[in-house]
Design an enzyme around this catalytic site. Sequence first.
Site, PDB file in Angstrom:
ATOM      1  N   GLY A 151      17.331  68.739  80.051  1.00  0.00           N
ATOM      2  CA  GLY A 151      17.272  70.157  79.728  1.00  0.00           C
ATOM      3  C   GLY A 151      17.508  71.016  80.947  1.00  0.00           C
ATOM      4  N   SER A 152      16.919  72.177  80.965  1.00  0.00           N
ATOM      5  CA  SER A 152      17.130  73.127  82.055  1.00  0.00           C
ATOM      6  C   SER A 152      16.330  72.727  83.284  1.00  0.00           C
ATOM      7  CB  SER A 152      16.707  74.526  81.614  1.00  0.00           C
ATOM      8  OG  SER A 152      15.304  74.588  81.427  1.00  0.00           O
ATOM      9  N   GLY A 192      12.480  71.182  83.898  1.00  0.00           N
ATOM     10  CA  GLY A 192      12.200  70.075  84.811  1.00  0.00           C
ATOM     11  C   GLY A 192      11.132  70.408  85.827  1.00  0.00           C
ATOM     12  N   GLU A 232      17.170  64.715  83.800  1.00  0.00           N
ATOM     13  CA  GLU A 232      18.583  65.111  83.834  1.00  0.00           C
ATOM     14  C   GLU A 232      18.633  66.597  83.525  1.00  0.00           C
ATOM     15  OE1 GLU A 232      21.092  63.744  84.882  1.00  0.00           O
ATOM     16  OE2 GLU A 232      20.608  61.621  84.945  1.00  0.00           O
ATOM     17  N   CYS A 245      26.060  69.742  80.229  1.00  0.00           N
ATOM     18  CA  CYS A 245      25.493  69.671  81.579  1.00  0.00           C
ATOM     19  C   CYS A 245      26.572  69.312  82.592  1.00  0.00           C
ATOM     20  CB  CYS A 245      24.342  68.673  81.629  1.00  0.00           C
ATOM     21  SG  CYS A 245      24.725  67.080  80.891  1.00  0.00           S
TER      22      CYS A 245
END
Length: 513
Positions: A244-245, A249, A266, A300
């Site tokens: 995700g963003s 994270g 990730e 991404c």
Amino acid sequence: MTLATLDLAADVKTILGDLGVKPERYTGGTLAVRSPVTGAEIGRLPEDTAESAAKAIDAAHQAFLEWRLVPAPKRGELIRLLGEELRAAKTALGRLVSIEVGKITSEGLGEVQEMIDICDFAVGLSRQLYGLTIATERADHRMMETWHPLGAIGIISAFNFPVAVWSWNAALAIVCGNSTVWKPSEKTPLTALATQAIFEKALTRYIAEGNSAPKNLSTLLIGGRDVGEVLVDHEKVPLVSATGSTAMGRTVGPRLAQRFARSLLELGGNNAAIVAPTADLDLTLRGVAFSAMGTAGQRCTTLRRLFVHDSVYDTLVPRLAKAYQSVTVGSPLEAGNLVGPLIDKAAFDKMKASLEAAKSAGGKVTGGERIEQDGAPDAYYVRPAIVEMPEQTGPVKEETFAPILYVMKYSDFDEVLRLHNDVPQGLSSSIFTNDMREAEIFVSDRGSDCGIANVNIGPSGAEIGGAFGGEKETGGGRESGSDAWRAYMRRQTNTMNYGRTLPLAQGVKFDVI
């Protein structure tokens, strides 16, 4: 067929029904799901509570205690059957991805193909969970490493790859002897329901063939941030793989660290490409356009920064701008459209804000306008934007999940490498060049600092086989291929004494009675 005449809710009902998902799983609940294709509601799901989520995790832990006793090649047989079920459901699941996320048909099908590919990889891996034999200084001893499963693996996935990310993690985790607990994005729970149903079909076949497997080997949690927090904080989840963003994270990583659990993150990828003087410009044009505009810039691995040598800038950039203006934007369910919608209004608002910030910083914007669709006032289709920037500043150093490509000139190779690496994010990267020295430097230890570095191909996409990721801001979580399986296991060193003596420290003696 126009967007106004599409009944996507009926499509969803048919697809989920054919896969065996009961209507009460996606109707009458509190979590509303809207398709970005039309903006219309296509489902309303019951949500997990903190209590039900905790019970599901406890059940997954019990499943792990049983599953770890099954030999790894037998575990691989389950994933082989999952691959077969995914092949049978590829068209249906791919269409559901397109409906729920807004990917064009080829990309929806391509995502399911990635799931099939990782199953193939994991089946072979189930016979290759190797450990080393280690040289020992002690006579009549053997030292070796062995690998053991961790437990119930938490998986948190983002909307842009609603099913592939689960498969990258689950296929490896399950052949390694773990169970899984999946919390999908609240924007894409329908594809998760479909995927869980496909897994359960494979599990039923596996048991029918005489194999033993526990219930709750793959568990699904539906809900928002509060449900994700239960997964992150639960003591029986030793590893959480979250996609995700970067903001997400920064929350997940420290919470896991507080209880000494592992994280596999990730996150953002403000990915860049360098176009050198020797680049094949026809090849470059195709690679840049696909990487920057595909999935409406919501990958991404989307190309977001482009450094073009000043000797080819005036040749390449006008051609690229022409391609941007001619690309077909519209319903992802109609053949011929190459760019579908943004996921929602919030994504569109962020794109507008980034373009305004770029203009304020001296950027020249081409494209970026909203394209209204008849019968779909709540859908957000946009023309991909090229922004020619005087330097790498302001919004160029931030990642906006939208089709914005910032283009800058360069003249010195060492300086452009510094600029390439001078952002906190970094998942994938590429260089277009026919100069062997430039290509080798780019992939060397003084070149790209990203987890993926490509030559003469854009940064978007990753094949099964190579471990995906290595986003530099997090220290590099890696999923999917290569030796990524080790993240889902714990290493143990074993020493075997086959002699009749016990080595002691020099000078130490004692009598044995």
